[in-house]
Design an enzyme around this catalytic site. Structure first.
Site, mmCIF file in Angstrom:
data_model
loop_
_atom_site.group_PDB
_atom_site.id
_atom_site.type_symbol
_atom_site.label_atom_id
_atom_site.label_comp_id
_atom_site.label_asym_id
_atom_site.label_seq_id
_atom_site.Cartn_x
_atom_site.Cartn_y
_atom_site.Cartn_z
ATOM 1 N N GLU A 140 0.589 8.737 6.423
ATOM 2 C CA GLU A 140 1.769 7.890 6.667
ATOM 3 C C GLU A 140 2.433 7.496 5.348
ATOM 4 O OE1 GLU A 140 2.644 3.392 8.368
ATOM 5 O OE2 GLU A 140 0.952 4.510 9.204
ATOM 6 N N GLU A 183 -4.083 -4.063 10.798
ATOM 7 C CA GLU A 183 -3.226 -3.955 11.998
ATOM 8 C C GLU A 183 -3.564 -2.676 12.771
ATOM 9 O OE1 GLU A 183 0.576 -1.694 12.930
ATOM 10 O OE2 GLU A 183 0.971 -2.993 11.210
ATOM 11 N N HIS A 184 -3.674 -1.560 12.058
ATOM 12 C CA HIS A 184 -4.005 -0.291 12.699
ATOM 13 C C HIS A 184 -5.367 -0.365 13.384
ATOM 14 C CE1 HIS A 184 -1.217 3.075 11.214
ATOM 15 N NE2 HIS A 184 -0.613 1.938 10.902
ATOM 16 N N HIS A 212 -1.910 -4.142 6.547
ATOM 17 C CA HIS A 212 -1.397 -3.049 7.380
ATOM 18 C C HIS A 212 -2.552 -2.220 7.949
ATOM 19 C CE1 HIS A 212 0.024 1.240 7.634
ATOM 20 N NE2 HIS A 212 0.936 0.676 8.386
#
Length: 429
Positions: free
Chosen positions: A142, A70-71, A67
């Site tokens: 987040e 991905e960012h 993840h």
């Protein structure tokens, strides 16, 4: 370029495997105003332990790194890639799941430029120590945001109760502590191992000319150099068939408790089509009994054990599978007890030919309606492709299912040792 023709659905998909191993699928829909593109790698949050490309020893990377990666791919040395898509009139996004990471866009103009932008930014990573440290703060925020959401906590709490060791039990974003351990070198290690074109699929659906689009993609890939395609060696811990915790709960500032019943699925020996058939049967059976028109839903509602938040879902993928049923309840213990009883009752239930035919028709209707969405086609085609299944073969598989298949599935599906209950309880005032 090969044509895949599906007469029953009146669809045609063009496919080609590039010299570097990238698999490309094009679905031309001239009647559509919009075009949707998705570039997916067969790499998700569960892929924590693997042998890096060019190395002999396995490594275990920090939780949440897929993840995080991905960012970071959207941030280049001199710009943010989202701005590139905005200038081209496109909307861009990305997501990380347990098994995949995908980058996507939708647009009504400048389609070829948008496709090139999508491919180029994913295939051109840039990570610096400074930007990695900055991102840790953003993702930590987040994670904390999701930690405050009762629905998310109940979902992952159920999975954590089901699994002892498998990394599916870890939040896709990782934890605030785990992401602090991520380094620039870790990101490059994961990128070089899992983002090789041979581990990726590009699917474009919408208003474009397929020959010209494939030529553009072919030339784009021919102008880049990649090492020889690696054989990816992933490793997962042994996982017992029984659940980790039969019952578990947390307290949060909610007014109504949440109760979720989880069923741990044994998918270890299932091949692609077998996995698809299990997924279809599970979905059809759950819909038949637990949807708002279902027999069990009606019983639970009349007993005042559930409200409109009641839902169910099944996820079957490589290495893991689970079903989660539940929602808000003023009587969470009683609701969970009744749902468990109902699941066990399924073994004794016999679905009539007439009812099963109705179930199949409903499933076919849902599937056909979903095919009106370019996003559904592109996402699901890519998902099923990684499992060795063709999305457009789903319809004949549904049609082939029988009451005998449903009865056999029910007999081995529900086992007491594979069921867990997780609750989010209101904090004491």
């Amino acid at each position: 370029m090969e044509e895949l023709v599906y007469q029953q659905l009146n669809e045609k998909v063009y496919q080609e495997t590039m010299d570097n191993g990238l698999k490309v699928f094009l679905l031309s829909k001239p009647e559509m105003a919009k075009t949707f593109g998705i570039f997916t790698t067969n790499y998700g949050s569960i892929d924590q332990t693997f042998t890096p490309i060019g190395k002999n020893e396995k490594v275990t990377v920090p939780e949440g790194i897929a993840h995080f990666l991905e960012h970071k791919l959207f941030e280049k040395e001199d710009r943010d890639v989202f701005q590139d898509f905005t200038k081209l009139g496109a909307s861009a996004n990305a997501f990380t799941s347990f098994t995949k990471t995908a980058y996507l866009f939708s647009a009504t103009s400048q389609i070829e430029k948008n496709v090139e932008t999508l491919i180029d930014f994913v295939q051109n990573p840039y990570f610096s120590e400074e930007s990695v440290e900055k991102e840790k703060g953003i993702i930590a925020q987040e994670i904390r945001m999701y930690d405050d959401q009762p629905d998310w906590r109940s979902f992952f709490g159920t999975i954590q109760s089901l699994y002892h060791n498998h990394p599916v039990k870890v939040d896709i974003a990782g934890t605030v502590d785990s992401i602090q351990k991520i380094t620039k070198d870790d990101l490059y290690t994961c990128y070089e191992t899992f983002y090789h074109p041979s581990n990726m699929v590009l699917f474009v659906a919408g208003n474009f000319e397929p020959e010209a689009m494939m030529k553009l993609i072919r030339e784009n890939q021919a102008g880049k150099e990649f090492p020889e395609a690696p054989e990816i060696n992933r490793s997962y811990p042994d996982e017992p068939t029984a659940v980790s915790k039969k019952e578990n709960s947390i307290k949060m500032p909610v007014t109504t408790a949440k109760a979720m019943v989880g069923v741990k699925e044994n998918v270890g020996e299932l091949s692609g089509e077998e996995l698809l058939r299990a997924e279809l049967l599970s979905g059809m059976i759950l819909d038949y009994y637990f949807s708002k028109s279902g027999k069990f839903y009606e019983e639970l509602y009349k007993e005042d054990l559930i409200d409109d938040s009641f839902q169910f879902e099944t996820e079957l993928d490589r290495q893991f599978g689970f079903t989660i049923i539940g929602g808000d309840s003023r009587k969470p213990d009683e609701m969970a007890k009744r749902v468990k009883e109902m699941l066990h009752e399924l073994k004794a239930e016999s679905i009539s030919e007439e009812d099963f035919t109705r179930m199949k028709r409903k499933k076919i209707g849902q599937f056909m309606r979903a095919l009106n969405s370019l996003e559904f086609i592109a996402n699901q085609f890519t998902h099923y492709h990684t499992l060795g299944v063709d999305l457009f073969d789903v319809l004949p598989v549904i049609e082939s299912l029988s009451t005998k298949d449903a009865d056999e599935y029910l007999q081995h599906w529900i086992k007491e040792e594979a069921i867990s209950v997780f609750q989010v309880k209101p904090q004491a005032s």
